[in-house]
Structure formats: structure tokens, C-alpha cells
Design an enzyme around this catalytic site. Structure first.
Site, PDB file in Angstrom:
ATOM      1  CB  THR A   1      45.218  28.659  26.781  1.00 31.48           C
ATOM      2  OG1 THR A   1      46.464  29.164  27.291  1.00 31.48           O
ATOM      3  CG2 THR A   1      44.505  27.961  27.919  1.00 31.48           C
TER       4      THR A   1
ATOM      5  NE  ARG B   1      43.804  20.368  38.529  1.00 29.46           N
ATOM      6  CZ  ARG B   1      43.922  21.697  38.623  1.00 29.46           C
ATOM      7  NH1 ARG B   1      44.147  22.259  39.796  1.00 29.46           N
ATOM      8  NH2 ARG B   1      43.799  22.456  37.552  1.00 29.46           N
TER       9      ARG B   1
HETATM   10  C1  UD1 Z   1      44.863  29.520  32.705  1.00 27.29           C
HETATM   11  C2  UD1 Z   1      45.783  30.716  32.451  1.00 27.29           C
HETATM   12  C3  UD1 Z   1      46.107  31.370  33.791  1.00 27.29           C
HETATM   13  C4  UD1 Z   1      44.841  31.776  34.503  1.00 27.29           C
HETATM   14  C5  UD1 Z   1      43.884  30.583  34.642  1.00 27.29           C
HETATM   15  C6  UD1 Z   1      42.572  31.067  35.150  1.00 27.29           C
HETATM   16  C7  UD1 Z   1      47.121  30.098  30.505  1.00 27.29           C
HETATM   17  C8  UD1 Z   1      48.443  29.681  30.032  1.00 27.29           C
HETATM   18  N1  UD1 Z   1      46.981  30.249  31.812  1.00 27.29           N
HETATM   19  O1  UD1 Z   1      45.600  28.575  33.474  1.00 27.29           O
HETATM   20  O2  UD1 Z   1      46.935  32.506  33.599  1.00 27.29           O
HETATM   21  O3  UD1 Z   1      45.144  32.327  35.764  1.00 27.29           O
HETATM   22  O4  UD1 Z   1      43.680  29.941  33.373  1.00 27.29           O
HETATM   23  O5  UD1 Z   1      41.683  30.006  35.381  1.00 27.29           O
HETATM   24  O6  UD1 Z   1      46.244  30.318  29.702  1.00 27.29           O
HETATM   25  N2  UD1 Z   1      42.264  24.415  27.267  1.00 27.29           N
HETATM   26  C9  UD1 Z   1      42.110  23.957  25.981  1.00 27.29           C
HETATM   27  N3  UD1 Z   1      43.188  23.415  25.335  1.00 27.29           N
HETATM   28  C10 UD1 Z   1      44.405  23.312  25.913  1.00 27.29           C
HETATM   29  C11 UD1 Z   1      44.547  23.781  27.243  1.00 27.29           C
HETATM   30  C12 UD1 Z   1      43.465  24.319  27.889  1.00 27.29           C
HETATM   31  O7  UD1 Z   1      41.023  24.038  25.407  1.00 27.29           O
HETATM   32  O8  UD1 Z   1      45.328  22.814  25.242  1.00 27.29           O
HETATM   33  C13 UD1 Z   1      41.101  24.992  27.952  1.00 27.29           C
HETATM   34  C14 UD1 Z   1      40.664  24.163  29.152  1.00 27.29           C
HETATM   35  O9  UD1 Z   1      39.685  23.232  28.796  1.00 27.29           O
HETATM   36  C15 UD1 Z   1      40.109  25.221  30.084  1.00 27.29           C
HETATM   37  C16 UD1 Z   1      40.900  26.467  29.742  1.00 27.29           C
HETATM   38  O10 UD1 Z   1      41.431  26.254  28.451  1.00 27.29           O
HETATM   39  O11 UD1 Z   1      38.754  25.473  29.855  1.00 27.29           O
HETATM   40  C17 UD1 Z   1      41.995  26.771  30.736  1.00 27.29           C
HETATM   41  O12 UD1 Z   1      42.954  25.733  30.729  1.00 27.29           O
HETATM   42  P1  UD1 Z   1      43.735  25.279  32.022  1.00 27.29           P
HETATM   43  O13 UD1 Z   1      44.684  24.235  31.651  1.00 27.29           O
HETATM   44  O14 UD1 Z   1      42.772  25.002  33.111  1.00 27.29           O
HETATM   45  O15 UD1 Z   1      44.555  26.633  32.354  1.00 27.29           O
HETATM   46  P2  UD1 Z   1      45.139  27.043  33.733  1.00 27.29           P
HETATM   47  O16 UD1 Z   1      46.384  26.287  34.009  1.00 27.29           O
HETATM   48  O17 UD1 Z   1      44.075  27.010  34.761  1.00 27.29           O
HETATM   49 CA    CA Z   2      41.805  26.045  34.949  1.00 27.05          CA
END
Ligand code: UD1
Ligand code: CA
Length: 449
Positions: A75, A13
Site C-alpha cells: 500500500t 480471493r
Molecule cells: C490493509 C492494511 C490493514 C487494514 C486493511 C483494512 C496495509 C499494509 N494494511 O490490509 O492494516 O486493516 O487494509 O482493509 O496497508 N493496493 C494497491 N497496491 C498494492 C497493494 C494494495 O493498490 O501494492 C490496494 C488494494 O487494491 C486495496 C487496498 O490497497 O484496495 C488494500 O490492500 P490489501 O492488500 O487488501 O490490504 P490488506 O492486507 O487488506
Molecule cells: Ca483488503
């Protein structure tokens, strides 16, 4: 305790060519805000990188360990990629690379609760006006933690809950290693959720922060701009409290990375950026931009542009000066209007007050550089140096064709083009002899008639 920072996500985004976490907030990359805070809590910090990992690796400090998550499958999957980092006998704090403002204080409170409760996992939560997009904290009738449900997996009753998951947790290392392999991706996004790891723990505690800015994640450029505005106010407040005068906070932009000494006055429409340090009793601005530079006590910089330069004590710069990379202005130097300096050292009390270019030069102390002087440092192929000794007087409109040396106490006549070295104490003139033809103008006019 160890700290793991998740930063492998794409950041779609942001609509950027670059990974989200290297975008800067108030002079510092998002990920480095988190790294710096993590570093205050532990000396064992790792990041999980994925999307354009090399670009992120370049900006993070070398003491931080790096794990690579090849595909971004969620995550929990990200934490799995750093499995070797997790110690079964140690706590693991999980932070996000895109949640920059989380504070040491809040994390310490959370860790205290975690230890006090002997919890397997502790979740940092917050109450927000608009919980959409976040995972929600589901509690039972007596208020105890049950589970976290992702926004996309909520039912209608759960949607109204406004206590959200910040995504920041502490885990007992052993417990986390136990549940991680059991997590499935049978959810709306087909991802491995770290939130499920929390739901699978026996003893979960929560710590709720009242500061919802701290847990705000940057997902879009709008979020980034919003946090920039917030941090800007915070930086200015802190400077005002510490004894710096900021005449007009509304038109002053100072990065969080900047240091400014007491009784310095910052005039309106001024930008002080990057790793800049300014001493005491200085006057900066109006209309000045200083980036990655050092300014010592009692100096003035007015309506000027300063980039990667050093300005010593009691120096005066501007109005309308431009100091570029590698400019060193020692104590008492005066550089005036329309003077540009690049990769040059001006020793103590040198003056170059008007319309001058000094590049690749070394100027010894107390030398005066007249109006319109130019060091011709570039011949179209390569850059060459100019040396000017002590107590030299360079007459106005002189061109110094480098490489060239002007030794101590020399005097150069105005309008000279200097192509050969000038010995100590000599006069150098490099201009055509003046010719006078008396009455020539009247003669010409008469003939025209
Ligand atoms: C996540 C949480 C959500 C919370 C929110 C807060 C989960 C499933 N959900 O959602 O409950 O309210 O954060 O901001 O965890 N990342 C990786 N590898 C991946 C996916 C993500 O390193 O495969 C990292 C991203 O770079 C980021 C963080 O993890 O820094 C969060 O990932 P994002 O996809 O933004 O999670 P949200 O959907 O926001
Ligand atoms: Ca996020």
C-alpha cells in the site's frame, strides 16, 4: 484536500478474470462507490490502478486522475506511484477501492478531528467482533496511538486487540512525502506498508466509527453478497421512507442507482436495476424486471421485461411484454401480452395488444396494430426499417416486409403480407382469395366408403 483511491491490487480471493474493483455492488462498480463519495469531498481525486488497469479505467469517470502501479508491492508503494499527485501543502485522504460503503459523513467527522488536532495523520478505526485479517491499532497505557501492526506480524498479546485499522487515513501531504521513501519491506509479507507511514508520524490522531459495515472491505464473493444484501435493505428502507409502496420487501430487488417517485407501488418479485428512473403513481410488477430504463408518471408495467427503454406517461405494458434496447413508448401507448419491441418508437396512443413483434419501426400516433403483427426487419443479411403512419389499422396476422411504408389512415386486411408501400387512406390486401367448394367434404366422405 486531495483524495487518493488505492485500487491496484489483484483481488485474488475473488477468483475472477476481472479486476476486483469493477465487480458491481447494487448496480455500481465497487470503485465508483468510492469515487462518488470522494467526489463529494474534493474535486481533485486520483486512483492508483495496476492489475488490468484498462478495464478499470473504462468504468471510472474521466475527471478522475489515474496513476499506474506496475507491480503491487504494498500500500505504501501504491501511494508512491502517485507521488506526483501529492501536494506538500495540502492534506491527502487515502481510500481503498474495495471499501465501497465508506460514507461522506464519517469521512467529514474524521477530517474535522484531523484538523482540530493539528495531526500529521489521522486513522479511521473501528472495534469489531472478529479482527482477524486486519491491522491492529496498538496504544500505550494512557490510550495514545503508538502504531499499527499487520495481522501477519502480530505477537500473541496484540492478537487479542479488536480495534482495527480501516486502512483509511488523512495525511499532511508534506509529512507523507517525507516518510514514504523511508518505509522498508522487512515484514512478514515483504511489502511496503502504508501503515508504517502512520507509525512514523509525530502527531497521530484516530477517529473511531461505530459503523463497522462502512469500513468493510470486499475480499471475496461472500463479502460482496453480504454487502449486496445489506445495501438492498438500505435502499428499500429509504424508498419506503420517501413515499414509495413496496408490497413485499423480501422479494423486491432495487439497485441503489434507481430513483422512484412518490405513490408508486412496487408489487412482489420485481427487480429494478441499473440507472432506472420511475415516476410517480406508477404500478410496477408483480414479476417484472426493469433495467436502465425510464418510466414516466402513471404507467403500469406488469409481468414484463424492460431493458434500456423509455416508457412515457400513462403507458400500459404487459402482462408478458418484452421491451428491448431503444424502445420508446410515448404517452398513452398500450403494449400487451407477448409483444416484443426493439429499437422502435411508438408515438402517442399506439396500441399493440397481442402477440406482436415490432423491430426497427416508427409508428405514428393512434395507430392500432392487430394481434400477431410482425415487422419482418431482417432478411438474413441486414436490418431494414418499417414506417407506419397515423391512425392506421393493421389487421391481425399481418407481416410487414421491411423496408416498407404504410402511410396515414391506411387499412390493412387481416392475414396480409405487405411487401410494397401502402399509400395514404388506402386499403391493402395481401393474401390469397378465399375459395369455397360447396359440399366438398360430404362428397369426399362418400367416396372413401
Ligand atoms: C490493509 C492494511 C490493514 C487494514 C486493511 C483494512 C496495509 C499494509 N494494511 O490490509 O492494516 O486493516 O487494509 O482493509 O496497508 N493496493 C494497491 N497496491 C498494492 C497493494 C494494495 O493498490 O501494492 C490496494 C488494494 O487494491 C486495496 C487496498 O490497497 O484496495 C488494500 O490492500 P490489501 O492488500 O487488501 O490490504 P490488506 O492486507 O487488506
Ligand atoms: Ca483488503
Amino acid at each position: 484536500m486531495k483524495v487518493l483511491i488505492l485500487a491496484a491490487g489483484l483481488g485474488k480471493r475473488m477468483r475472477s478474470k476481472y479486476p476486483k474493483v469493477i465487480h458491481k455492488l447494487s448496480g455500481k462498480e465497487l470503485v465508483n462507490w468510492v469515487v462518488d463519495t470522494a467526489g463529494k469531498l474534493s474535486n481533485d481525486v486520483a486512483v492508483v490502478l495496476g492489475h488490468k488497469a484498462d478495464l478499470v479505467r473504462k468504468v471510472i469517470p474521466s475527471w478522475v486522475k489515474v496513476f499506474i502501479q506496475k507491480e503491487q508491492l504494498g500500500t505504501a508503494h501504491a501511494v508512491m506511484s502517485a507521488r506526483d499527485f501529492i501536494d506538500p501543502n495540502e492534506d491527502l485522504l487515502v481510500l481503498y477501492g474495495d471499501v465501497p460503503l465508506i460514507s461522506e459523513k464519517t469521512l467529514k467527522e474524521m477530517i474535522k478531528i484531523h484538523n482540530g488536532n493539528g495531526a500529521d495523520s489521522t486513522v479511521l478505526t473501528a472495534f469489531v467482533d472478529d479482527p482477524s485479517g486486519y491491522g491492529r491499532i496498538i496504544r500505550d497505557s494512557s490510550g495514545d496511538f503508538l502504531k499499527i501492526v499487520e495481522d501477519k506480524d502480530l505477537d500473541d498479546d496484540q492478537r487479542a486487540i479488536n480495534e482495527i485499522n480501516s486502512g483509511i487515513y488523512v495525511f499532511k501531504g508534506g509529512k507523507l512525502l517525507e516518510v514514504l521513501p523511508k518505509i522498508k519491506n522487512d515484514n512478514a509479507q515483504g511489502e511496503y506498508y502504508l501503515t508504517d507511514a502512520v507509525s512514523m508520524m509525530d502527531i497521530v490522531s484516530t477517529y473511531t466509527t461505530a459503523d463497522s459495515i462502512e469500513i468493510m472491505g470486499v475480499n471475496t464473493r461472500k463479502h460482496l453478497a453480504m454487502l449486496e444484501g445489506y445495501v438492498r435493505k438500505r435502499v428499500i428502507d429509504k424508498l419506503l421512507d420517501s413515499g414509495v409502496t413496496i408490497v413485499d420487501p423480501d422479494t423486491t430487488y432495487i439497485h441503489s442507482t434507481v430513483e422512484i417517485g412518490r405513490d408508486t407501488i412496487i408489487h412482489p418479485m420485481t427487480f429494478i436495476e441499473g440507472y432506472t428512473v420511475i415516476g410517480e403513481d406508477c404500478e410496477i410488477g408483480p414479476m417484472t424486471r426493469i433495467v436502465d430504463s425510464e418510466v414516466e408518471n402513471n404507467s403500469r408495467v406488469v409481468r414484463s421485461e424492460v431493458y434500456m427503454a423509455f416508457i412515457g406517461e400513462g403507458v400500459s405494458v404487459g402482462p408478458y411484454s418484452r421491451l428491448r434496447e431503444g424502445s420508446v413508448l410515448k404517452k398513452g401507448v398500450r403494449v400487451g401480452n407477448f409483444v416484443e419491441v426493439k429499437k422502435s418508437t411508438l408515438e402517442e396512443n399506439v396500441a399493440a395488444q397481442h402477440l406482436t413483434y415490432i423491430g426497427d419501426a416508427h409508428v405514428e400516433e393512434s395507430t392500432n396494430i392487430g394481434a400477431g403483427t410482425i415487422t419482418c426487419n431482417y432478411d438474413g443479411f441486414k436490418k431494414s426499417p418499417t414506417f407506419i403512419g397515423k391512425n392506421v389499422f393493421i389487421g391481425s396476422d399481418t407481416e410487414l416486409v421491411a423496408p416498407v411504408r404504410v402511410e396515414d389512415d391506411a387499412l390493412i386486411g387481416a392475414g396480409s403480407v405487405i411487401t410494397r408501400d401502402v399509400p395514404k387512406g388506402s386499403l391493402a390486401l395481401g393474401r390469397a382469395k378465399q375459395v369455397i367448394k360447396e359440399g366438398w367434404v360430404y362428397e369426399k366422405r362418400r367416396k372413401k366408403k
